[in-house]
Write an enzyme that holds these catalytic residues in place. Sequence first.
Site, PDB file in Angstrom:
ATOM      1  N   LYS A   1      10.758  -1.409  -7.442  1.00 26.24           N
ATOM      2  CA  LYS A   1      10.766   0.057  -7.422  1.00 26.24           C
ATOM      3  C   LYS A   1      11.560   0.576  -6.227  1.00 26.24           C
ATOM      4  O   LYS A   1      12.335   1.534  -6.350  1.00 26.24           O
ATOM      5  CB  LYS A   1       9.336   0.596  -7.344  1.00 26.24           C
ATOM      6  CG  LYS A   1       8.547   0.474  -8.613  1.00 26.24           C
ATOM      7  CD  LYS A   1       7.176   1.105  -8.430  1.00 26.24           C
ATOM      8  CE  LYS A   1       6.310   0.930  -9.666  1.00 26.24           C
ATOM      9  NZ  LYS A   1       4.989   1.552  -9.492  1.00 26.24           N
TER      10      LYS A   1
ATOM     11  N   ASP B   1       3.677   6.497 -10.001  1.00 24.28           N
ATOM     12  CA  ASP B   1       2.774   5.619 -10.727  1.00 24.28           C
ATOM     13  C   ASP B   1       3.397   5.468 -12.100  1.00 24.28           C
ATOM     14  O   ASP B   1       3.793   6.449 -12.725  1.00 24.28           O
ATOM     15  CB  ASP B   1       1.346   6.155 -10.815  1.00 24.28           C
ATOM     16  CG  ASP B   1       0.354   5.034 -11.117  1.00 24.28           C
ATOM     17  OD1 ASP B   1       0.590   3.891 -10.673  1.00 24.28           O
ATOM     18  OD2 ASP B   1      -0.639   5.278 -11.795  1.00 24.28           O
TER      19      ASP B   1
ATOM     20  N   LYS C   1      20.376   0.759 -16.198  1.00 25.82           N
ATOM     21  CA  LYS C   1      18.924   0.931 -16.225  1.00 25.82           C
ATOM     22  C   LYS C   1      18.530   2.229 -15.523  1.00 25.82           C
ATOM     23  O   LYS C   1      17.712   3.002 -16.032  1.00 25.82           O
ATOM     24  CB  LYS C   1      18.224  -0.254 -15.561  1.00 25.82           C
ATOM     25  CG  LYS C   1      16.707  -0.096 -15.533  1.00 25.82           C
ATOM     26  CD  LYS C   1      16.002  -1.250 -14.838  1.00 25.82           C
ATOM     27  CE  LYS C   1      14.502  -1.009 -14.804  1.00 25.82           C
ATOM     28  NZ  LYS C   1      13.777  -2.066 -14.072  1.00 25.82           N
TER      29      LYS C   1
ATOM     30  N   GLN D   1       9.008  -4.133  -4.449  1.00 26.09           N
ATOM     31  CA  GLN D   1      10.422  -4.284  -4.103  1.00 26.09           C
ATOM     32  C   GLN D   1      11.351  -3.821  -5.232  1.00 26.09           C
ATOM     33  O   GLN D   1      12.414  -3.257  -4.967  1.00 26.09           O
ATOM     34  CB  GLN D   1      10.723  -5.731  -3.717  1.00 26.09           C
ATOM     35  CG  GLN D   1      10.068  -6.147  -2.409  1.00 26.09           C
ATOM     36  CD  GLN D   1      10.439  -5.247  -1.245  1.00 26.09           C
ATOM     37  OE1 GLN D   1      11.612  -4.994  -0.981  1.00 26.09           O
ATOM     38  NE2 GLN D   1       9.442  -4.733  -0.538  1.00 26.09           N
TER      39      GLN D   1
ATOM     40  N   GLU E   1      -5.737   2.825  -2.690  1.00 23.03           N
ATOM     41  CA  GLU E   1      -6.531   2.507  -3.877  1.00 23.03           C
ATOM     42  C   GLU E   1      -5.987   3.332  -5.043  1.00 23.03           C
ATOM     43  O   GLU E   1      -5.504   4.448  -4.850  1.00 23.03           O
ATOM     44  CB  GLU E   1      -7.998   2.855  -3.645  1.00 23.03           C
ATOM     45  CG  GLU E   1      -8.678   2.013  -2.575  1.00 23.03           C
ATOM     46  CD  GLU E   1      -8.824   0.559  -2.980  1.00 23.03           C
ATOM     47  OE1 GLU E   1      -9.145   0.299  -4.150  1.00 23.03           O
ATOM     48  OE2 GLU E   1      -8.593  -0.324  -2.124  1.00 23.03           O
TER      49      GLU E   1
ATOM     50  N   GLY F   1       8.762  -6.860 -13.770  1.00 20.64           N
ATOM     51  CA  GLY F   1       7.638  -6.468 -14.622  1.00 20.64           C
ATOM     52  C   GLY F   1       7.830  -6.910 -16.060  1.00 20.64           C
ATOM     53  O   GLY F   1       8.117  -8.069 -16.348  1.00 20.64           O
TER      54      GLY F   1
ATOM     55  N   ASP G   1      10.206  -5.934 -18.074  1.00 15.76           N
ATOM     56  CA  ASP G   1      11.593  -5.719 -18.504  1.00 15.76           C
ATOM     57  C   ASP G   1      12.146  -6.796 -19.444  1.00 15.76           C
ATOM     58  O   ASP G   1      12.853  -6.460 -20.394  1.00 15.76           O
ATOM     59  CB  ASP G   1      12.518  -5.561 -17.297  1.00 15.76           C
ATOM     60  CG  ASP G   1      12.314  -4.242 -16.552  1.00 15.76           C
ATOM     61  OD1 ASP G   1      11.520  -3.394 -17.032  1.00 15.76           O
ATOM     62  OD2 ASP G   1      12.950  -4.056 -15.498  1.00 15.76           O
TER      63      ASP G   1
END
Length: 196
Positions: free
Chosen positions: A16, A72, A178, A14, A43, A156, A158
């Site tokens: 991202k 990624d 950001k 969410q 995967e 994360g 942050d």
Amino acid sequence: MSKNQKIVLASNNQGKLKEFYQILSPLGIDLRAQSEFEVPEAEEPYPSFVENALTKARHASRLTGLPALADDSGICVNALQGSPGVLSARFAGEPKSDLRNNQKLIADLAGVADKSAYYYCVLVFVRSEFDPQPVIADGVWAGEIIADARGDNGFGYDPHFFIPSLNKTVAELAATEKNQLSHRGRALRALVEKLK
């Protein structure tokens, strides 16, 4: 990529998703989360960001029939030889937990002088599952890890990722700031330039 073109975003994260929408929606891109199409997470078995992003983009495109964009990204700590790296979301194991990941990172760096780190993001855009020329862009954001969490924004790592030039953690930045400075924002702007 044309205006109003529907593109599936190969992510269920969410945080991202919010960042992608904020950066890409002004460009007229109709970005849709893979969850709208009931696409399960792909995967991510590879040791590099680019291999995992390509796998996710191809997976989302295959299951939706749409062009796909995948990211990624993670945090790389120099004193830990680039770890957590591609394992950033699962650094402390399953189930995923930002709190446990941060606790493990702080514990691993206890007594270590070099706290330098960087966020890294790679983006892959494919027109179809078998696109032979995926468009790839990346971005880096340097900082350092601090032990005490600061700020309520972001996700994360942050709250522990400190930007010395701003005297703030990423979690203390407004979303617009950001997005302007981040590894993901840099990668997205580079990707858009390539797609033009």
